[in-house]
Design an enzyme around this catalytic site. Sequence first.
Site, mmCIF file in Angstrom:
data_model
loop_
_atom_site.group_PDB
_atom_site.id
_atom_site.type_symbol
_atom_site.label_atom_id
_atom_site.label_comp_id
_atom_site.label_asym_id
_atom_site.label_seq_id
_atom_site.Cartn_x
_atom_site.Cartn_y
_atom_site.Cartn_z
ATOM 1 C CG HIS A 204 -0.125 0.337 2.524
ATOM 2 N ND1 HIS A 204 0.495 -0.865 3.267
ATOM 3 C CD2 HIS A 204 0.110 1.357 3.254
ATOM 4 C CE1 HIS A 204 0.981 -0.147 4.295
ATOM 5 N NE2 HIS A 204 0.966 1.057 4.266
HETATM 6 C C1 UD1 Z 1 -1.234 5.257 6.076
HETATM 7 C C2 UD1 Z 1 -0.034 5.903 6.472
HETATM 8 C C3 UD1 Z 1 0.993 4.568 6.571
HETATM 9 C C4 UD1 Z 1 0.562 3.405 7.118
HETATM 10 C C5 UD1 Z 1 -0.730 2.998 6.736
HETATM 11 C C6 UD1 Z 1 -1.491 1.811 7.164
HETATM 12 C C7 UD1 Z 1 0.766 8.247 6.498
HETATM 13 C C8 UD1 Z 1 1.501 9.150 5.596
HETATM 14 N N1 UD1 Z 1 0.740 6.795 5.960
HETATM 15 O O1 UD1 Z 1 -0.937 5.242 4.626
HETATM 16 O O2 UD1 Z 1 2.351 5.147 6.962
HETATM 17 O O3 UD1 Z 1 1.380 2.286 6.917
HETATM 18 O O4 UD1 Z 1 -1.649 4.141 6.677
HETATM 19 O O5 UD1 Z 1 -2.415 1.332 6.815
HETATM 20 O O6 UD1 Z 1 -0.077 8.755 7.328
HETATM 21 N N2 UD1 Z 1 -8.615 5.201 1.748
HETATM 22 C C9 UD1 Z 1 -9.864 4.399 1.831
HETATM 23 N N3 UD1 Z 1 -10.306 4.099 2.964
HETATM 24 C C10 UD1 Z 1 -9.798 4.190 4.395
HETATM 25 C C11 UD1 Z 1 -8.448 4.737 4.233
HETATM 26 C C12 UD1 Z 1 -7.934 5.298 3.074
HETATM 27 O O7 UD1 Z 1 -10.299 4.262 0.765
HETATM 28 O O8 UD1 Z 1 -10.327 4.050 5.327
HETATM 29 C C13 UD1 Z 1 -8.027 5.328 0.754
HETATM 30 C C14 UD1 Z 1 -8.056 6.876 0.079
HETATM 31 O O9 UD1 Z 1 -8.345 6.725 -1.213
HETATM 32 C C15 UD1 Z 1 -6.915 7.448 0.501
HETATM 33 C C16 UD1 Z 1 -6.111 6.246 0.316
HETATM 34 O O10 UD1 Z 1 -6.623 5.205 0.861
HETATM 35 O O11 UD1 Z 1 -6.724 8.450 -0.108
HETATM 36 C C17 UD1 Z 1 -4.688 6.551 1.361
HETATM 37 O O12 UD1 Z 1 -4.930 6.750 2.665
HETATM 38 P P1 UD1 Z 1 -4.145 7.597 3.610
HETATM 39 O O13 UD1 Z 1 -4.570 7.596 4.910
HETATM 40 O O14 UD1 Z 1 -3.874 8.703 3.139
HETATM 41 O O15 UD1 Z 1 -2.659 6.724 3.679
HETATM 42 P P2 UD1 Z 1 -2.315 5.184 3.484
HETATM 43 O O16 UD1 Z 1 -1.951 4.687 2.338
HETATM 44 O O17 UD1 Z 1 -3.567 4.433 4.260
#
Ligand code: UD1
Length: 377
Positions: A204
């Site tokens: 991810h």
């Molecule tokens: C975040 C952390 C990462 C951690 C990971 C654990 C940062 C910079 N990154 O990354 O260090 O390893 O969490 O899982 O804080 N999304 C959904 N549903 C959700 C959450 C996210 O659809 O419940 C999608 C959205 O499109 C979003 C993307 O995932 O834009 C990224 O989510 P984000 O929380 O920004 O970062 P992670 O990749 O989850």
Amino acid sequence: MKILSVVGARPQFVKVAPVDEELRKRGHEHVIVHTGQHYDYEMSKAFFEQLSIPEPDYNLEVGSGTHAYQTGTMLARLGEVIAEEEPDLVLIYGDTNSTLAGALASVKLLIPCGHVEAGYRSFDMTMPEEVNRVVADRICQIHFVPTKEAAENLIKEGINEEGIFVSGDIMTEALLKNLDKANESDILARLSLEPESYVLMTLHRQENVDNPERLERIFRGLSGTPIPILFPCHPRTEKRLEEFKTLEKVNFNRDMLKIIRPLPYLDFLKLEKECAFVVSDSGGIQSEALVLQKPCVTLRYRTEKIETLQAGSNELAGTDPDLIAEKISRAMDKLSSGQKYPLPEFWDENVSKRIADFIEKNDFYKNILVAPESFTL
Ligand code: UD1
């Protein structure tokens, strides 16, 4: 004491669970603030339910967005909550945007902040998590570090040694405490899997999945894996795989790849315990694989978890297809050799106890953020 924990992303829910239990047991008031960084049921509520963490006292519902939007919005909303609650100490966990926002909001209000899982360094400032770690550690007053090497990283950066405490790895405590419950999970039967007959994969990191060429190289490298890959897929990765049509482009044999929704903690732990080996770009899973004595192939060029490389369970494969294939074949060999991997000191079930003892026994951190009344030259 009144302690306020800031969490927001999946691994932080795992880390706060043992800390919450220990603080409450000792009669402290523990306020949990969920930033809302992760919001899907499988990424958030399922973890609170399985780990018996109380409902968060606040949910800031920040959701997804750019790093600037996410961190800035969290900072503004956390500032209000922390000012209202006036805790004695704020605790932050790991390295996400929620971690950084929690540290900033707390010290800007002159409230001391403790970082659980401080001191890890990948020395790669292109990783958003590395920026979060470095900045949060620079401004925090207490550093609960998982290993001696992490403590040394902080000492080299000039961090006050009085506040650096080797507590052990909090995720290990959560894992060990939940292993019996995880063993009861029927996830293998539900997925028709036999122990050691599959590879467990997670993927991810933005640097891997937001880059179409890199994502293609990864799946090219995985295409010769001799046993099927089970892939609980992060929503971010799911979107990218569809958008870039990666699997179609590399003509991946779909009989060898099963993509499923993200899993709740206990099911995932069970799958991790029973798999042949792990392929991942996550930080936490490198450590969990070591604790569970599983070989791990890490799809990154650098890792902050150097203890997993030193122990021999983990190897870095980057995103080069040939190197990924080579490391996968080594993981198969390691599996059949039954090799054992030593755990770092204090990776046990008492990490939250050590953290709570340290908070209770020390008071240096209470006065660090008091403005001086006069100059002494
Ligand atoms: C975040 C952390 C990462 C951690 C990971 C654990 C940062 C910079 N990154 O990354 O260090 O390893 O969490 O899982 O804080 N999304 C959904 N549903 C959700 C959450 C996210 O659809 O419940 C999608 C959205 O499109 C979003 C993307 O995932 O834009 C990224 O989510 P984000 O929380 O920004 O970062 P992670 O990749 O989850």
